[in-house]
Design a protein around this motif. Structure first.
Motif, PDB file in Angstrom:
ATOM      1  N   GLU A  98       0.822  -1.207   0.000  1.00 36.40           N
ATOM      2  CA  GLU A  98       0.000   0.000   0.000  1.00 36.40           C
ATOM      3  C   GLU A  98       0.861   1.264   0.000  1.00 36.40           C
ATOM      4  O   GLU A  98       0.605   2.207  -0.748  1.00 36.40           O
ATOM      5  CB  GLU A  98      -0.926  -0.002   1.216  1.00 36.40           C
ATOM      6  N   LEU A  99       1.884   1.301   0.854  1.00 35.37           N
ATOM      7  CA  LEU A  99       2.718   2.496   0.926  1.00 35.37           C
ATOM      8  C   LEU A  99       3.534   2.675  -0.348  1.00 35.37           C
ATOM      9  O   LEU A  99       3.703   3.803  -0.832  1.00 35.37           O
ATOM     10  CB  LEU A  99       3.654   2.423   2.139  1.00 35.37           C
ATOM     11  N   ALA A 100       3.991   1.572  -0.906  1.00 31.93           N
ATOM     12  CA  ALA A 100       4.747   1.668  -2.153  1.00 31.93           C
ATOM     13  C   ALA A 100       3.883   2.241  -3.266  1.00 31.93           C
ATOM     14  O   ALA A 100       4.324   3.100  -4.035  1.00 31.93           O
ATOM     15  CB  ALA A 100       5.289   0.287  -2.546  1.00 31.93           C
ATOM     16  N   ALA A 101       2.625   1.779  -3.351  1.00 25.39           N
ATOM     17  CA  ALA A 101       1.724   2.284  -4.388  1.00 25.39           C
ATOM     18  C   ALA A 101       1.434   3.765  -4.192  1.00 25.39           C
ATOM     19  O   ALA A 101       1.404   4.539  -5.158  1.00 25.39           O
ATOM     20  CB  ALA A 101       0.424   1.484  -4.384  1.00 25.39           C
ATOM     21  N   ARG A 102       1.209   4.183  -2.947  1.00 31.31           N
ATOM     22  CA  ARG A 102       0.893   5.585  -2.665  1.00 31.31           C
ATOM     23  C   ARG A 102       2.079   6.505  -2.999  1.00 31.31           C
ATOM     24  O   ARG A 102       1.876   7.642  -3.446  1.00 31.31           O
ATOM     25  CB  ARG A 102       0.514   5.766  -1.189  1.00 31.31           C
ATOM     26  N   THR A 103       3.292   6.037  -2.763  1.00 32.55           N
ATOM     27  CA  THR A 103       4.477   6.875  -2.991  1.00 32.55           C
ATOM     28  C   THR A 103       5.099   6.655  -4.365  1.00 32.55           C
ATOM     29  O   THR A 103       6.144   7.231  -4.678  1.00 32.55           O
ATOM     30  CB  THR A 103       5.531   6.616  -1.905  1.00 32.55           C
ATOM     31  N   LYS A 104       4.464   5.784  -5.184  1.00 30.43           N
ATOM     32  CA  LYS A 104       4.876   5.549  -6.564  1.00 30.43           C
ATOM     33  C   LYS A 104       6.300   4.988  -6.660  1.00 30.43           C
ATOM     34  O   LYS A 104       7.100   5.412  -7.500  1.00 30.43           O
ATOM     35  CB  LYS A 104       4.745   6.833  -7.393  1.00 30.43           C
ATOM     36  N   LEU A 142      10.441  12.743   1.026  1.00 30.37           N
ATOM     37  CA  LEU A 142       9.348  13.682   1.316  1.00 30.37           C
ATOM     38  C   LEU A 142       7.989  13.026   1.055  1.00 30.37           C
ATOM     39  O   LEU A 142       7.029  13.244   1.816  1.00 30.37           O
ATOM     40  CB  LEU A 142       9.510  14.939   0.461  1.00 30.37           C
ATOM     41  N   ARG A 143       7.883  12.199  -0.014  1.00 29.55           N
ATOM     42  CA  ARG A 143       6.606  11.531  -0.297  1.00 29.55           C
ATOM     43  C   ARG A 143       6.286  10.519   0.795  1.00 29.55           C
ATOM     44  O   ARG A 143       5.133  10.384   1.212  1.00 29.55           O
ATOM     45  CB  ARG A 143       6.672  10.841  -1.663  1.00 29.55           C
ATOM     46  N   LEU A 144       7.301   9.794   1.250  1.00 30.07           N
ATOM     47  CA  LEU A 144       7.076   8.836   2.336  1.00 30.07           C
ATOM     48  C   LEU A 144       6.562   9.544   3.583  1.00 30.07           C
ATOM     49  O   LEU A 144       5.593   9.109   4.218  1.00 30.07           O
ATOM     50  CB  LEU A 144       8.382   8.095   2.661  1.00 30.07           C
ATOM     51  N   ALA A 145       7.214  10.639   3.926  1.00 32.79           N
ATOM     52  CA  ALA A 145       6.815  11.380   5.116  1.00 32.79           C
ATOM     53  C   ALA A 145       5.400  11.935   4.974  1.00 32.79           C
ATOM     54  O   ALA A 145       4.599  11.895   5.919  1.00 32.79           O
ATOM     55  CB  ALA A 145       7.807  12.509   5.384  1.00 32.79           C
ATOM     56  N   SER A 146       5.066  12.436   3.789  1.00 32.12           N
ATOM     57  CA  SER A 146       3.737  13.014   3.562  1.00 32.12           C
ATOM     58  C   SER A 146       2.633  11.977   3.747  1.00 32.12           C
ATOM     59  O   SER A 146       1.623  12.222   4.416  1.00 32.12           O
ATOM     60  CB  SER A 146       3.680  13.611   2.156  1.00 32.12           C
ATOM     61  N   HIS A 147       2.807  10.787   3.183  1.00 27.59           N
ATOM     62  CA  HIS A 147       1.777   9.758   3.274  1.00 27.59           C
ATOM     63  C   HIS A 147       1.734   9.102   4.648  1.00 27.59           C
ATOM     64  O   HIS A 147       0.711   8.493   5.004  1.00 27.59           O
ATOM     65  CB  HIS A 147       1.997   8.703   2.190  1.00 27.59           C
ATOM     66  N   LEU A 148       2.808   9.226   5.408  1.00 32.90           N
ATOM     67  CA  LEU A 148       2.803   8.674   6.759  1.00 32.90           C
ATOM     68  C   LEU A 148       2.466   9.728   7.805  1.00 32.90           C
ATOM     69  O   LEU A 148       2.482   9.448   9.006  1.00 32.90           O
ATOM     70  CB  LEU A 148       4.178   8.046   7.065  1.00 32.90           C
ATOM     71  N   GLY A 149       2.166  10.957   7.342  1.00 33.53           N
ATOM     72  CA  GLY A 149       1.726  12.001   8.254  1.00 33.53           C
ATOM     73  C   GLY A 149       2.783  12.473   9.228  1.00 33.53           C
ATOM     74  O   GLY A 149       2.492  12.729  10.404  1.00 33.53           O
ATOM     75  N   GLY A 207      19.606   7.791  -4.202  1.00 32.70           N
ATOM     76  CA  GLY A 207      18.323   7.351  -4.728  1.00 32.70           C
ATOM     77  C   GLY A 207      17.871   8.179  -5.905  1.00 32.70           C
ATOM     78  O   GLY A 207      18.204   9.354  -6.046  1.00 32.70           O
ATOM     79  N   THR A 208      17.093   7.553  -6.799  1.00 31.99           N
ATOM     80  CA  THR A 208      16.451   8.262  -7.890  1.00 31.99           C
ATOM     81  C   THR A 208      14.997   8.509  -7.516  1.00 31.99           C
ATOM     82  O   THR A 208      14.508   8.061  -6.491  1.00 31.99           O
ATOM     83  CB  THR A 208      16.504   7.421  -9.183  1.00 31.99           C
ATOM     84  N   GLN A 209      14.292   9.247  -8.338  1.00 35.38           N
ATOM     85  CA  GLN A 209      12.901   9.581  -8.021  1.00 35.38           C
ATOM     86  C   GLN A 209      12.037   8.335  -7.876  1.00 35.38           C
ATOM     87  O   GLN A 209      11.114   8.296  -7.083  1.00 35.38           O
ATOM     88  CB  GLN A 209      12.321  10.489  -9.118  1.00 35.38           C
ATOM     89  N   SER A 210      12.343   7.292  -8.645  1.00 37.34           N
ATOM     90  CA  SER A 210      11.536   6.074  -8.568  1.00 37.34           C
ATOM     91  C   SER A 210      12.088   5.076  -7.559  1.00 37.34           C
ATOM     92  O   SER A 210      11.521   4.037  -7.353  1.00 37.34           O
ATOM     93  CB  SER A 210      11.493   5.404  -9.950  1.00 37.34           C
TER      94      SER A 210
END
Length: 394
Positions: A34-40, A62-69, A138-141
């Motif tokens: 689920e988290l992988a899908a949300r953060t692409k 930043l995407r990980l932090a955003s989806h984990l609040g 890391g790269t964007q993906s």
């Protein structure tokens, strides 16, 4: 926060880093998928990050932090005094996650890292590291598409690295120049990267080193290095500085137990040789002499056995892995080997001319070469002729 070479904050794995990603994900109630899908990113990439096998870049963190609040700092926290840079890995690629020791160089604004182990067995335990490799950038993906970009935790000030002169070549005596600079209180240093003449020039053309040491003869004219450089570096503005002259010849076990007399004996089935890699000056000399003597390389036992350094050839003979090899007379002195001279060679340093003006440590390096103390030590090694050291050849 941890510093990076670009002054930005990055989420990275380092000494003293605490990774709370998995703990936070479980607390929020997300599965890895689920988290992988949300953060692409891929599930495999997320697993690698949680297991400290892969390092997320800024955008992914930043995407990980955003989806984990939470904030990035809630997921990854750092020691305040750890100095981290991004660098490009050259040479052998060490395993990620082992915090491999590396030397770091600054060449034309590029920060380059090379495993200390690439310097060879002996130097691996005597040359101090400039930093520790922490993992890939890391790269964007979060897919490992850029394996050469790595994070480095510095073990010495970055200013010292910027004053370091990187010399590619096969002569181990170059390391003494750095020690003489240090003894006289200079702020420059010398990093020698061991490789053959052609590989050294290729590294110079790729912008990975400041200086290339070469010894390549043009057998038609008898001239050393300049004919080869005019062809190989056509269009490049370089300055050629003489380092030393030496005798290149056959290295043999002490006492010459197999009674080797010359290059023709390499065709004997009872002799094993240790060769250098293609492009090395010793390999070019061997191939020329074999052709001149009418000996096919396939009949030379051990022709395909290769060492990446002159010291490696000498060590192989001492350890009984080979009976003969081609190297400098100084290597024979070091290992107490017998020596049959084949030709006198000139070892020159090739320097892009602009470095004489812009590199902060280059002039100190060249000034050290012509000091009385350095020349005395080079001569004391045995097998070197330093009369022309520091002379501008062209």
């Amino acid at each position: 926060m941890t510093k990076t070479s670009k002054g930005k904050q990055k989420s990275i794995q380092a000494a003293g880093v605490t990774n709370r990603l998995r703990e936070r994900r479980v607390a929020v109630g997300f599965s890895q998928g689920e988290l992988a899908a949300r953060t692409k990113i891929t599930r495999q990439a997320l697993y690698a990050i949680e297991m400290n096998q892969y390092l997320p870049g800024t955008e992914v963190a930043l995407r990980l932090a955003s989806h984990l609040g939470c904030t990035v700092e809630d997921l990854f926290s750092f020691e305040s005094d750890v100095d981290i840079i991004e660098a490009e890995m050259v040479g052998g690629e060490s395993k990620m996650g082992e915090r491999a020791r590396v030397k770091v160089a600054s060449v034309d604004g590029r920060l380059l890292a090379k495993p200390v182990s690439d310097l060879g067995e002996m130097l691996n335990y005597t040359v101090p590291a400039d930093g520790l490799q922490l993992g890939r950038v890391g790269t964007q993906s979060c897919a490992p598409q850029n394996p050469k970009r790595v994070y480095i935790q510095l073990l010495r000030p970055q200013r010292d690295i910027e004053h370091q002169v990187v010399v590619a070549g096969c002569d181990p005596a170059i390391f003494l120049a750095g020690e003489h600079i240090r003894q006289h209180g200079g702020d420059a240093s010398v990093l020698g990267w061991t490789m053959g003449s052609l590989a050294a020039l290729q590294a110079l053309k790729r912008g990975e080193v400041h200086v290339a040491g070469i010894h390549v003869v043009d057998h038609r004219s008898g001239d050393f290095n300049l004919p080869f450089l005019r062809k190989y570096l056509k269009g490049h503005a370089v300055t050629v500085v003489r380092f030393a002259a030496w005798q290149e010849g056959l290295l043999l076990k002490k006492g010459n137990p197999k009674t080797v007399r010359g290059i023709e004996d390499l065709a004997r089935p009872d002799l094993r040789m240790m060769n250098r890699e293609p492009g090395a000056g010793a390999r070019l000399l061997l191939d020329y002499l074999l052709e001149k003597s009418g000996i096919a390389s396939r009949v030379v036992r051990g022709y395909d056995a290769q060492c990446s350094s002159q010291l490696g050839v000498g060590r192989a003979i001492v350890e009984g892995k080979a009976d003969v090899g081609i190297g400098a007379q100084g290597v024979g002195h070091f290992f107490d080997l017998d020596f049959i001279p084949l030709q006198e060679e000139r070892y020159d340093l090739v320097i892009p001319t602009r470095y004489l003006r812009v590199h902060p440590g280059m002039q100190m390096f060249l000034d050290t070469l012509v000091t009385h103390g350095f020349r005395q030590e080079i001569d004391a090694l045995g097998g070197y002729d330093s009369k022309e050291i520091g002379k501008i050849i062209e």
